[in-house]
Design an enzyme around this catalytic site. Structure first.
Site, PDB file in Angstrom:
ATOM      1  CG  ASP A  96      -0.352  25.173  54.285  1.00 14.66           C
ATOM      2  OD1 ASP A  96      -1.003  25.279  53.234  1.00 14.66           O
ATOM      3  OD2 ASP A  96       0.141  24.105  54.664  1.00 14.66           O
ATOM      4  CG  HIS A 103      -3.606  15.594  54.518  1.00 14.33           C
ATOM      5  ND1 HIS A 103      -2.507  14.836  54.181  1.00 14.33           N
ATOM      6  CD2 HIS A 103      -3.137  16.619  55.284  1.00 14.33           C
ATOM      7  CE1 HIS A 103      -1.416  15.377  54.707  1.00 14.33           C
ATOM      8  NE2 HIS A 103      -1.777  16.459  55.385  1.00 14.33           N
ATOM      9  CD  GLU A 167       1.876  19.308  53.597  1.00 17.06           C
ATOM     10  OE1 GLU A 167       1.371  20.450  53.563  1.00 17.06           O
ATOM     11  OE2 GLU A 167       2.035  18.657  54.644  1.00 17.06           O
ATOM     12  CD  GLU A 169      -0.815  22.957  50.936  1.00 21.30           C
ATOM     13  OE1 GLU A 169      -1.395  24.070  51.056  1.00 21.30           O
ATOM     14  OE2 GLU A 169       0.029  22.535  51.748  1.00 21.30           O
ATOM     15  CG  ASP A 201       3.618  24.189  52.593  1.00 14.41           C
ATOM     16  OD1 ASP A 201       4.534  25.001  52.415  1.00 14.41           O
ATOM     17  OD2 ASP A 201       3.089  24.017  53.708  1.00 14.41           O
ATOM     18  NE  ARG A 205       5.064  15.072  55.346  1.00  8.88           N
ATOM     19  CZ  ARG A 205       3.963  15.805  55.308  1.00  8.88           C
ATOM     20  NH1 ARG A 205       3.612  16.501  56.380  1.00  8.88           N
ATOM     21  NH2 ARG A 205       3.226  15.876  54.210  1.00  8.88           N
ATOM     22  CD  GLN A 208       5.270  18.949  59.760  1.00  4.37           C
ATOM     23  OE1 GLN A 208       5.630  18.633  58.624  1.00  4.37           O
ATOM     24  NE2 GLN A 208       4.014  19.186  60.053  1.00  4.37           N
ATOM     25  CE  LYS A 221       3.943  21.531  56.608  1.00  7.33           C
ATOM     26  NZ  LYS A 221       3.177  21.025  55.457  1.00  7.33           N
ATOM     27  CB  THR A 225       5.752  27.498  49.900  1.00 13.29           C
ATOM     28  OG1 THR A 225       5.835  27.119  51.271  1.00 13.29           O
ATOM     29  CG2 THR A 225       4.340  27.237  49.382  1.00 13.29           C
ATOM     30  CD  GLU A 326      -2.293  11.949  52.978  1.00 15.11           C
ATOM     31  OE1 GLU A 326      -3.506  11.677  53.003  1.00 15.11           O
ATOM     32  OE2 GLU A 326      -1.832  12.984  52.455  1.00 15.11           O
TER      33      GLU A 326
END
Length: 370
Positions: A96, A103, A167, A169, A201, A205, A208, A221, A225, A326
Site C-alpha cells: 500500500d 492526503h 481509506e 483507494e 484499506d 487509527r 495504528q 491495517k 482490505t 480527514e
C-alpha cells in the site's frame, strides 16, 4: 443494460453458478459471460484470474477481443442474480502506497500541527508499506471491528478500536511477474499490470497511532482490505489517462519524470446511503507507473496476483477527502460505528465516449469478536 458495464468495459471476475464451480467471467450489464465455456481456454476454468493473467498482454488483448465478438454475436449469458461472486485474484503480495499529496498533507497537519506537514522524503519517493495478503477480502465481506493496544494517558489499554476508519483507494493488479534482482522500469507498466480494482484499506487509527513508530503500520491495517469483485482491464482505461498536476523537485531518473500519467477516475464515498465525499484520483502526486518502478527498484520481484494500492485518494477540497480522519478533522464521532456500511463507487471515461463504472467496494462493520 446497467450503465457503465457495456462493451467498452468488460471487467473480469470469478463467479460460481448455483451448484457449480468457480470460473472466470466477464461482466456485461447485469449479466456475466462464462469465458471458460465460451472460449474453451483452460486457464479460465479456474477459481482465480491468476492463471489467465500470467499469460501476458497479447493473450489479454486476444481474449478481450474474443469476448466482445461473442457478446456482439449474442452469446448466452447468466444473470448476476443467479451466481455468487468471489475474490477475483489469489493475492500474492500486497503493498500500500501513500501517493496523494493532499492526503499526506492533511494527515501531517492533523498529527503534527506544529511541524512540517510532509516529511523530507515524501516528494522524492512513493512512500509505502507491506500489508497482509491473506486478509484481502472481496466486496461485501463483513468487517469485524479489530482489537489491539490503544494509547492512553497512563499507558496502553487493550480493546476494540474506537477509531475505525476507511481509506478510499485504487488497487493495481499485477498479471506478469518479474525476475528477482531485476527492477521493472517505469515504462514497462503495461507489460506487467493487468487491471485495477476498487480498494478500501480499512484502518484502526488508534491502534495504528500507538504501534506505527518506528516501523510503520501493522495491526492497525492488517485486519482487512476490501476489493471489488470486478477487475477493470487496463485496456478499458485507454481514454482515462491524464497528466498529473506536477512534481517538484523532479524525481530521480528511475521514477521516470517524463511519464507521470495518472487516471481520471472519480470516487464516491457512501456512508449509510449518503455520499460524504467525492475524491478525484486525477489529483494524485505519484503515478501508477512510478509506484511500480519504486516497488521493484531494489530488485524485489513481482508475482502474478501482486496487488498494490494507491493509498488514500484525497483532493484539494474538503469535500474530496478519502478518509474519515480527514473528513472529521479531530471529531471523534466521525469514525465508524458498529452496523455502519461503507460503499466506494468508481467511474472513469470509457473508450466509447461515455463513462464506465468500476466495481464497487462494500463493507459493513460488525462488533468485535470475543
Amino acid at each position: 443494460m446497467t450503465d457503465g458495464f457495456g462493451l467498452d468495459h468488460l471487467p473480469y471476475g470469478v463467479f460460481s453458478p448455483v451448484g457449480g464451480t468457480r470460473r472466470v467471467g466477464v461482466r456485461i450489464g447485469d449479466d456475466v459471460l462464462d469465458l471458460a465455456a465460451a472460449t474453451g481456454r483452460p486457464e479460465l476454468a479456474t477459481p482465480s484470474l491468476n492463471a489467465f493473467m500470467a499469460l501476458g498482454p497479447d493473450v489479454w488483448a486476444e481474449t478481450r477481443a474474443e469476448a466482445r465478438r461473442l457478446l456482439e454475436a449474442g452469446a448466452a449469458t447468466v444473470p448476476l442474480r443467479d451466481v455468487e461472486l468471489h475474490l477475483p485474484i489469489e493475492v500474492a503480495d500486497y503493498v500500500d502506497f501513500y501517493a496523494s499529496i493532499h492526503h499526506a498533507t492533511n494527515v501531517g497537519r492533523i498529527f503534527r500541527p506544529d511541524g512540517a506537514a510532509l516529511l523530507p522524503n515524501w516528494r522524492h519517493l512513493p512512500v509505502g508499506y507491506h500489508g497482509r495478503a491473506g486478509t484481502v477480502v472481496p466486496s461485501g465481506t463483513p468487517i469485524v471491528r479489530p482489537r489491539g493496544q490503544r494509547p492512553a494517558a497512563d499507558g496502553p489499554t487493550y480493546g476494540a478500536s474506537r477509531r475505525l476508519d476507511i481509506e478510499a483507494e485504487l488497487g493495481f493488479v499485477v498479471g506478469v511477474g518479474s525476475q528477482l534482482g531485476t527492477p521493472v522500469p517505469y515504462g514497462a507498466f503495461a507489460d506487467h499490470v493487468f487491471g485495477v480494482v476498487g480498494l478500501n484499506d480499512w484502518s484502526a487509527r488508534d491502534i495504528q497511532a500507538w504501534e506505527y513508530v518506528p516501523l510503520g503500520p501493522f495491526l492497525g491495517k492488517s485486519f482487512a482490505t476490501s476489493v471489488s469483485h470486478w477487475v477493470t482491464p487496463v485496456a478499458a482505461l485507454a481514454a482515462a489517462w491524464v497528466e498529473l498536476p506536477g512534481q517538484d523537485p523532479e524525481p530521480l531518473p528511475y521514477l521516470g519524470p517524463d511519464l507521470t500519467r495518472g487516471l481520471d477516475i472519480d470516487v464516491e464515498v457512501v456512508l449509510n446511503g449518503e455520499v460524504v465525499s467525492r475524491p478525484p484520483y486525477r489529483t494524485m502526486y505519484w503515478s501508477p507507473a512510478q509506484m511500480l518502478a519504486h516497488l521493484t527498484v531494489n530488485g524485489a520481484s513481482l508475482r502474478t496476483g501482486d496487488l498494490y494500492g494507491s493509498g488514500t485518494i484525497s483532493g484539494p477540497e474538503p469535500e474530496q477527502r478519502g478518509s474519515l480522519l480527514e473528513i472529521g478533522w479531530g471529531d471523534e464521532s466521525a469514525y465508524l460505528a458498529d452496523g455502519d456500511e461503507v460503499v466506494l463507487r468508481y467511474s472513469a471515461p470509457g473508450t466509447g465516449g461515455g463513462r464506465i463504472a468500476l466495481g464497487e467496494v462494500r463493507g459493513r462493520v460488525q462488533p468485535p469478536g470475543s
